[in-house]
Design an enzyme around this catalytic site. Structure first.
Site, PDB file in Angstrom:
ATOM      1  N   HIS A 108      11.349  42.701  -3.451  1.00 37.48           N
ATOM      2  CA  HIS A 108      11.399  41.718  -2.448  1.00 37.48           C
ATOM      3  C   HIS A 108      12.557  40.652  -2.841  1.00 37.48           C
ATOM      4  O   HIS A 108      12.834  40.243  -3.971  1.00 37.48           O
ATOM      5  CB  HIS A 108      10.047  41.121  -2.237  1.00 37.48           C
ATOM      6  CG  HIS A 108       9.502  40.242  -3.481  1.00 37.48           C
ATOM      7  ND1 HIS A 108      10.003  39.100  -3.733  1.00 37.48           N
ATOM      8  CD2 HIS A 108       8.711  40.710  -4.413  1.00 37.48           C
ATOM      9  CE1 HIS A 108       9.712  38.697  -5.039  1.00 37.48           C
ATOM     10  NE2 HIS A 108       8.671  39.563  -5.325  1.00 37.48           N
ATOM     11  N   GLU A 212       1.760  43.455  -6.538  1.00 36.61           N
ATOM     12  CA  GLU A 212       2.226  42.874  -7.790  1.00 36.61           C
ATOM     13  C   GLU A 212       1.209  42.655  -8.549  1.00 36.61           C
ATOM     14  O   GLU A 212      -0.109  43.029  -8.470  1.00 36.61           O
ATOM     15  CB  GLU A 212       2.812  41.531  -7.457  1.00 36.61           C
ATOM     16  CG  GLU A 212       3.421  40.773  -8.719  1.00 36.61           C
ATOM     17  CD  GLU A 212       4.540  41.555  -9.626  1.00 36.61           C
ATOM     18  OE1 GLU A 212       4.134  42.743  -9.796  1.00 36.61           O
ATOM     19  OE2 GLU A 212       5.523  41.256  -9.709  1.00 36.61           O
TER      20      GLU A 212
END
Ligand SMILES: *[C@@H]1O[C@H](CO)[C@@H](O)[C@H](O)[C@H]1NC(C)=O
Ligand SMILES: *[C@@H]1O[C@H](CO)[C@@H](O)[C@H](O)[C@H]1NC(C)=O
Ligand SMILES: *[C@@H]1O[C@H](CO)[C@@H](O)[C@H](O)[C@H]1NC(C)=O
Length: 372
Positions: A108, A212
């Site tokens: 990202h 994550e």
């Protein structure tokens, strides 16, 4: 036996592997095939590498299939590479035990949590600020992208457009994203406005385990399914995606260990290889998680800056399962934290808090009382 959480995650994953002739007794072994991308080369420096100045790192080379496919030397590097990968899979269709995929993993763009870690410094971020939802000006629980982060995703958008149009890079056949908003926003900004053919439309699926590393920071706690759907209505959810985040344990100061992360990364990669017959696959995820997937794929470590992208040619083979190692590992462990901004943190020792915390004081009093 593996940890209870991992078993819980396994229970969520689809039971039997359905890839071609796979039986539930098979295991999948992954190899990152070297010699096709600069990122496989130990001499490539990940901290300065930029996919957008190097054709995503695709090496300029010939393939054994070129002579037949491109006798007049009219095709692009991407067309010849794609043809070569097709030929590998063609051979595999005979033995049914091997398959190849090209995975593009994008980190990202910069989120508010990244900006805050830079602003406060890593020790204070890890021991204090990361555990809060924000600081009054910025919000970083399930952080969204900063203006810089959106610019990084727009750069990817323009670069993909140039590769598809000028270099005839194959379109992706499947898209996956982490459930965290910074990835959804990045994937959306990167792909939603591309002029893709109908057959290769951007229809991303959110998969829980592409998230994550599950630390105690609020940026690693996801929103509810309802909130995610409201945020990005055209993103699909994998089967069994729960309404609430069942994995984050930050309120108990517990974070996932790297052994647990590698094990659950193998689960999600096995899931993709078992249930998705497509070859060209885009995954939008995170630095820690892509690092963990690279471990599963037996690729050299290759840290990605925000907004960076790494392609990997992956060979997957069905093998007899190796004997389960009997060693156990902790799935989640307590992560250090302070009640106010810390003085510092020391690698391997943790946070050096500014003051004695209330918790310690209360415990001392309770112990004293018990002794009396
Ligand atoms: C391959 O050649 C092209 C055109 O000369 C160049 O732009 C690209 O950077 C080269 N790729 C690599 C990985 O060296
Ligand atoms: C909050 O954090 C952001 C970085 O994410 C920083 O730019 C801003 O100045 C901080 N606000 C305050 C009040 O400290
Ligand atoms: C996704 O992209 C579309 C098209 O640019 C835009 O209208 C929408 O707001 C975006 N959504 C998110 C969550 O980024």
């Amino acid at each position: 036996m593996k940890s209870s959480l991992l078993s819980a995650v396994l229970a969520l994953a689809p039971g039997a592997i359905a890839w071609k002739q796979v039986s539930s007794c098979d295991d999948i072994k992954y190899t990152s095939v070297p010699g096709f991308f600069l990122q496989d080369d130990p001499n490539t420096n990940p901290s300065t590498f930029d996919y957008a100045s190097q054709n995503f790192g695709l090496l300029n080379r010939t393939y054994p299939t070129d002579a037949k496919f491109d006798p007049r030397h009219k095709k692009t590097q991407w067309q010849r590479f794609a043809n070569y990968v097709d030929s590998l899979n063609e051979e595999c269709r005979r033995d049914k035990k091997t398959t190849y995929k090209v995975l593009f993993m994008g980190r990202h763009g910069e989120g508010w949590h990244n900006a805050a870690e830079t602003y406060y410094g890593t020790p204070a971020w890890n021991c204090y600020w990361g555990e809060l939802d924000g600081n009054g000006t910025a919000t970083w629980s399930d952080a969204q992208l900063t203006a810089n982060g959106i610019a990084q995703a727009s750069k990817a958008n323009a670069y993909y457009k140039s590769r598809f149009e000028q270099e005839k890079m194959p379109y992706f056949e499947s898209y996956y994203s982490s459930p965290l908003k910074r990835c959804i926003q990045t994937a959306n900004t990167t792909f939603a406005t591309l002029n893709l053919p109908h057959s290769h439309a951007f229809r991303p699926t959110i998969k829980e385990l592409f998230r994550e590393s599950i630390s105690i920071h609020t940026c690693d706690r996801r929103s509810t399914k309802t909130q995610i759907h409201a945020f990005a209505p055209h993103f699909l959810f994998e089967e069994g995606f729960s309404e609430d985040d069942l994995l984050w344990r930050g309120s108990e100061d517990e974070g996932e260990t790297s052994a647990h992360q590698v094990a659950r990364s193998k689960i999600v990669i096995d899931d993709v290889f078992s249930h998705d017959d497509n070859t060209w696959i885009s995954i939008t995820s995170h630095s820690g998680e892509i690092g963990s997937i690279l471990t599963v794929l037996n690729h050299q470590s290759f840290g990605l800056n925000t907004g960076q992208i790494i392609p990997v040619l992956v060979k997957a083979e069905l093998v007899e399962p190796t004997v389960e190692p009997t060693t156990t590992y902790a799935s989640f462990t307590t992560e250090p934290t302070c009640k106010s901004p810390p003085l510092t943190s020391i690698a391997g020792q943790g946070c050096v808090c500014a003051t004695v915390t209330t918790t310690t004081f209360t415990t001392a009093k309770a112990t004293l009382k018990a002794e009396l």
